[in-house]
Design a protein around this motif. Sequence first.
Motif, PDB file in Angstrom:
ATOM      1  N   LEU A   1       0.836  -1.211   0.000  1.00  0.00           N
ATOM      2  CA  LEU A   1       0.000   0.000   0.000  1.00  0.00           C
ATOM      3  C   LEU A   1       0.867   1.257   0.000  1.00  0.00           C
ATOM      4  N   THR A   2       2.008   1.178   0.685  1.00  0.00           N
ATOM      5  CA  THR A   2       2.947   2.304   0.683  1.00  0.00           C
ATOM      6  C   THR A   2       3.575   2.474  -0.694  1.00  0.00           C
ATOM      7  N   ALA A   3       3.947   1.361  -1.330  1.00  0.00           N
ATOM      8  CA  ALA A   3       4.527   1.429  -2.674  1.00  0.00           C
ATOM      9  C   ALA A   3       3.532   2.018  -3.668  1.00  0.00           C
ATOM     10  N   MET A   4       2.251   1.690  -3.507  1.00  0.00           N
ATOM     11  CA  MET A   4       1.226   2.235  -4.393  1.00  0.00           C
ATOM     12  C   MET A   4       1.062   3.737  -4.185  1.00  0.00           C
ATOM     13  N   ALA A   5       1.178   4.194  -2.929  1.00  0.00           N
ATOM     14  CA  ALA A   5       1.111   5.635  -2.661  1.00  0.00           C
ATOM     15  C   ALA A   5       2.320   6.343  -3.284  1.00  0.00           C
ATOM     16  N   TYR A   6       3.494   5.724  -3.185  1.00  0.00           N
ATOM     17  CA  TYR A   6       4.702   6.293  -3.789  1.00  0.00           C
ATOM     18  C   TYR A   6       4.562   6.354  -5.314  1.00  0.00           C
ATOM     19  N   ASP A   7       3.935   5.326  -5.875  1.00  0.00           N
ATOM     20  CA  ASP A   7       3.696   5.309  -7.323  1.00  0.00           C
ATOM     21  C   ASP A   7       2.799   6.473  -7.745  1.00  0.00           C
ATOM     22  N   ARG A   8       1.729   6.735  -6.987  1.00  0.00           N
ATOM     23  CA  ARG A   8       0.839   7.851  -7.314  1.00  0.00           C
ATOM     24  C   ARG A   8       1.565   9.196  -7.155  1.00  0.00           C
ATOM     25  N   PHE A   9       2.433   9.287  -6.144  1.00  0.00           N
ATOM     26  CA  PHE A   9       3.200  10.512  -5.943  1.00  0.00           C
ATOM     27  C   PHE A   9       4.104  10.796  -7.148  1.00  0.00           C
ATOM     28  N   LEU A  10       4.813   9.756  -7.627  1.00  0.00           N
ATOM     29  CA  LEU A  10       5.699   9.944  -8.772  1.00  0.00           C
ATOM     30  C   LEU A  10       4.907  10.263 -10.042  1.00  0.00           C
ATOM     31  N   ALA A  11       3.778   9.557 -10.234  1.00  0.00           N
ATOM     32  CA  ALA A  11       2.996   9.737 -11.462  1.00  0.00           C
ATOM     33  C   ALA A  11       2.397  11.140 -11.552  1.00  0.00           C
ATOM     34  N   ILE A  12       1.981  11.699 -10.429  1.00  0.00           N
ATOM     35  CA  ILE A  12       1.297  13.000 -10.446  1.00  0.00           C
ATOM     36  C   ILE A  12       2.253  14.161 -10.172  1.00  0.00           C
ATOM     37  N   CYS A  13       3.192  13.953  -9.270  1.00  0.00           N
ATOM     38  CA  CYS A  13       4.080  15.047  -8.871  1.00  0.00           C
ATOM     39  C   CYS A  13       5.412  15.058  -9.624  1.00  0.00           C
TER      40      CYS A  13
END
Length: 323
Positions: free
Chosen positions: A126-138
Amino acid sequence: MDISLQELMQPKPGANGTAVTEFILLGLVETPGLWPAVFVLFLLAYLVTVGGNLSILAAVLVEPKLHTPMYFFLGNLSVLDIGCITVTIPSMLGRLLYHKRTVPYAACLSQLFFFHLLVGVDCFLLTAMAYDRFLAICRPLTYSTRMSPTVQRILVAVSWACAFSNALTHTVAISTLNFCGPSVINHFYCDLPQLFQLSCSSTQLNELLLFGVGFIMAGTPLALVVTSYIHVAAAVLRIRSAEGRKKAFSTCGSHLTVVAIFYGSGIFNYMRLGSAKLSDKDKAVGIFNTVANPMLNPIIYSLRNPDVQGALWRVIKGRWSLA
């Protein structure tokens, strides 16, 4: 010969060390007349959960649009959800079917180990998925390099390694405790709070270990998830297109819902170790941890995601055509 519950609850006189060779799991309900209804209900829940997560996994594998880091992690999450519910529910169904409440000491510790292993990996994914969304959007310009297939595999491998260390630590620590009676667990699977209650030796060090390791294993990932989504929210609010903001919030909203349910039930379950008596509320939280979470994840991720819905529909049509 029948042994009364009161006799089982009494400690064995003169017992020294781990005299208990098996535990008695009371299950969800103690009334035998309700066992068939509980069996049917949880069998259906198990089949729905396994079927739903297998469908998500199949959709991720067959749909080219879903061959992205986010859905790579979602596919792994589906495998974990199948594992989490399989560790606890089939054994409970077997005891209901054969009217047997006992579970051997070694089997109880094995169940505890695998449950914490799979839940731990779930936490890091779940943390890796949050990091993925951070990289994709930010950080969209460097997203492809920072979230390459090699990075994805490393994140999954590290998740397994950390979760294995955590589960092994707790299992070894609980095995050092003495259990000399009573041996009755007011739950439907073996877990740390229930075993702490039954130990006839001090569990203070074990509880400190649970809080300390729990802070590292759960607190740190939760802090990273919150930090990631603070940055994501700030970036999404800067998007001028209403459609763009809606799409970004849609993918992030599903993940945040899963995170809230996962951490909410986990914190309630493990932060109440100081309570004098574990009640039926703990069984309800246990159902959330082992059944509701794995069953809700496919629903949450597919309800508001047209790509997943389309892939699921193609998987279903493919099965019908083969039939």
